[in-house]
Design a protein around this motif. Structure first.
Motif, PDB file in Angstrom:
ATOM      1  N   GLY A 237       0.808  -1.211   0.000  1.00 24.86           N
ATOM      2  CA  GLY A 237       0.000   0.000   0.000  1.00 24.86           C
ATOM      3  C   GLY A 237       0.837   1.256   0.000  1.00 24.86           C
ATOM      4  O   GLY A 237       0.458   2.292   0.551  1.00 24.86           O
ATOM      5  N   ALA A 238       2.013   1.167  -0.640  1.00 22.10           N
ATOM      6  CA  ALA A 238       2.969   2.272  -0.628  1.00 22.10           C
ATOM      7  C   ALA A 238       2.915   3.053  -1.935  1.00 22.10           C
ATOM      8  O   ALA A 238       2.480   2.559  -2.978  1.00 22.10           O
ATOM      9  CB  ALA A 238       4.386   1.754  -0.406  1.00 22.10           C
ATOM     10  N   SER A 239       3.378   4.300  -1.868  1.00 17.61           N
ATOM     11  CA  SER A 239       3.461   5.162  -3.046  1.00 17.61           C
ATOM     12  C   SER A 239       4.641   6.101  -2.869  1.00 17.61           C
ATOM     13  O   SER A 239       4.962   6.492  -1.745  1.00 17.61           O
ATOM     14  CB  SER A 239       2.173   5.970  -3.213  1.00 17.61           C
ATOM     15  N   ILE A 240       5.279   6.462  -3.983  1.00 15.95           N
ATOM     16  CA  ILE A 240       6.386   7.412  -3.880  1.00 15.95           C
ATOM     17  C   ILE A 240       5.963   8.811  -4.316  1.00 15.95           C
ATOM     18  O   ILE A 240       6.806   9.676  -4.534  1.00 15.95           O
ATOM     19  CB  ILE A 240       7.596   6.960  -4.715  1.00 15.95           C
ATOM     20  N   GLU A 241       4.659   9.028  -4.444  1.00 17.93           N
ATOM     21  CA  GLU A 241       4.200  10.371  -4.822  1.00 17.93           C
ATOM     22  C   GLU A 241       4.681  11.414  -3.836  1.00 17.93           C
ATOM     23  O   GLU A 241       4.932  12.566  -4.193  1.00 17.93           O
ATOM     24  CB  GLU A 241       2.666  10.388  -4.897  1.00 17.93           C
ATOM     25  N   HIS A 242       4.795  11.019  -2.587  1.00 22.97           N
ATOM     26  CA  HIS A 242       5.267  11.949  -1.543  1.00 22.97           C
ATOM     27  C   HIS A 242       6.523  11.370  -0.889  1.00 22.97           C
ATOM     28  O   HIS A 242       6.645  11.318   0.332  1.00 22.97           O
ATOM     29  CB  HIS A 242       4.167  12.191  -0.509  1.00 22.97           C
ATOM     30  N   TRP A 243       7.474  10.951  -1.737  1.00 19.80           N
ATOM     31  CA  TRP A 243       8.651  10.280  -1.209  1.00 19.80           C
ATOM     32  C   TRP A 243       9.525  11.197  -0.363  1.00 19.80           C
ATOM     33  O   TRP A 243      10.323  10.735   0.448  1.00 19.80           O
ATOM     34  CB  TRP A 243       9.468   9.654  -2.342  1.00 19.80           C
ATOM     35  N   GLU A 244       9.354  12.528  -0.535  1.00 16.56           N
ATOM     36  CA  GLU A 244      10.141  13.442   0.290  1.00 16.56           C
ATOM     37  C   GLU A 244       9.648  13.447   1.741  1.00 16.56           C
ATOM     38  O   GLU A 244      10.349  13.919   2.637  1.00 16.56           O
ATOM     39  CB  GLU A 244      10.088  14.851  -0.302  1.00 16.56           C
ATOM     40  N   ASP A 245       8.427  12.925   1.957  1.00 14.73           N
ATOM     41  CA  ASP A 245       7.880  12.799   3.307  1.00 14.73           C
ATOM     42  C   ASP A 245       7.233  11.420   3.414  1.00 14.73           C
ATOM     43  O   ASP A 245       6.014  11.287   3.444  1.00 14.73           O
ATOM     44  CB  ASP A 245       6.847  13.901   3.563  1.00 14.73           C
TER      45      ASP A 245
END
Length: 351
Positions: A237-245
């Motif tokens: 259920g992960a995403s890197i859309e907000h990988w900076e946070d």
């Protein structure tokens, strides 16, 4: 120069060895030490294979030409190594605008590297050609897969099977090559079967490459590529859309791959402890990247894995400490085994 236990990093014996010493030192200071500690019966073959692979890597990574041209150049380099192409004189032109960089210098020695290949025994040449063909196939697949990627349009591997295939092509196969060469050229082979040692060495190589992937997450994302598969992201259920946070799911997914890398390096520790004690130089050449790999995993920022300011990096003093300890404990079987067990490396190098 390290000398405890009668193990020394030998200087270049002659000018004819310059290609496998001075040139390699300029493009890889850390692995150069590993190459220099290898015993003489396998040092030229492994050094040359590494040099040929670094040339391929330089072709694949240069930003001076389009990816389609790099794919063509990689194909030509593979043909040259395989003996299907007379020379590689045109490769130096790939970086003609790069000035006097080590990479440009490296490409300028491509033809000399091929000439050196032809001086080796036929069996060793076959092994080198086979492993380089596999490595280059992985580099070409990488270029094709991420051809249209960008920081604004990140592209992923699809599945863990794709990741496993990539790890084998660019690193796992190197472990297999290393093991086959050692069994063929060195006396007093390990008590374990060649097939068992081969499988351990492949996992070892895959582990070192996965450590590199985890260490370089941010840098790869800035190039628009992510080696952590979309399939696994979906499962967590992960995403890197907000990988900076990064949220908890993303951190859990990264930890999944950290544990996978540890399991591969555990295989590397078993491999290294099962090498004959008489192979002291090979044991050291395996122990150094193993322990540096484990230390790098230990240094990965658990809560902010994509932060470039927290990129895991092992200091030179730490590397020297690892080298000194392995040289000191190499003659002591029990202490050597304890030192190399992956889960204990961090504590032992601190103690």
């Amino acid at each position: 120069m390290i000398s405890p236990g009668n193990v020394t990093l030998e200087p270049a014996p002659s000018r004819s060895d310059e290609l496998l010493t001075g040139v390699l030192r300029g493009v890889s200071r850390s692995f150069y030490l590993t190459l220099r500690v290898l015993p003489k019966p396998i040092r030229p073959q492994i050094s040359l294979a590494y040099l040929l692979a670094r040339i391929a890597d330089t072709i694949a990574d240069t930003d001076l030409i389009a990816s389609a041209q790099r794919l063509h150049a990689l194909g030509r380099w593979n043909d040259a190594i395989a003996g299907r192409l007379g020379n590689a004189d045109d490769l130096a032109a790939l970086t003609e605008n790069a000035g006097q960089s080590p990479e440009s210098h490296l490409l300028g020695h491509a033809s000399r590297a091929l000439d050196l290949l032809h001086t080796l025994p036929e069996g060793d040449v076959k092994l080198i050609r086979r492993v380089l063909e596999t490595i280059i196939s992985g580099q070409k697949l990488d270029l094709e897969r991420f051809q249209s990627s960008s920081a604004e349009a990140v592209m992923f591997l699809d599945s863990e099977q794709d990741l496993n295939d990539y790890l084998y092509r660019v690193a796992g196969c190197v472990g297999g090559f290393w093991t086959q060469l050692c069994f063929g050229c060195l006396r007093a082979a390990p008590k374990e079967t060649p097939d068992h040692m081969l499988q351990l060495s492949i996992q070892f190589g895959k582990g070192l490459q996965l450590v590199n992937i985890l260490r370089d997450l941010h840098a790869d994302l800035e190039k628009g590529r992510c080696y952590l598969p979309q399939e696994t992201m979906t499962r967590f259920g992960a995403s890197i859309e907000h990988w900076e946070d990064p949220d908890e799911n993303l951190q859990r997914m990264v930890n999944h791959f950290i544990q996978l890398a540890r399991s591969y390096l555990d295989a590397g520790a078993v491999y290294t402890t099962q090498l004959p004690q008489s192979w002291k130089r090979v044991r050291l050449a395996c122990a150094w990247p193993l322990m540096i790999g484990v230390e790098t995993l230990n240094a990965l920022p658990a809560e902010d894995p994509f932060n470039p300011a927290k990129r895991a990096k092992i200091s030179r003093s730490r590397v020297r400490s690892i080298m000194a300890r392995t040289v000191l404990y190499q003659p002591l079987p029990n202490r050597w085994k304890r030192l190399l067990m992956a889960d204990s490396v961090h504590d032992l190098t601190d103690g």
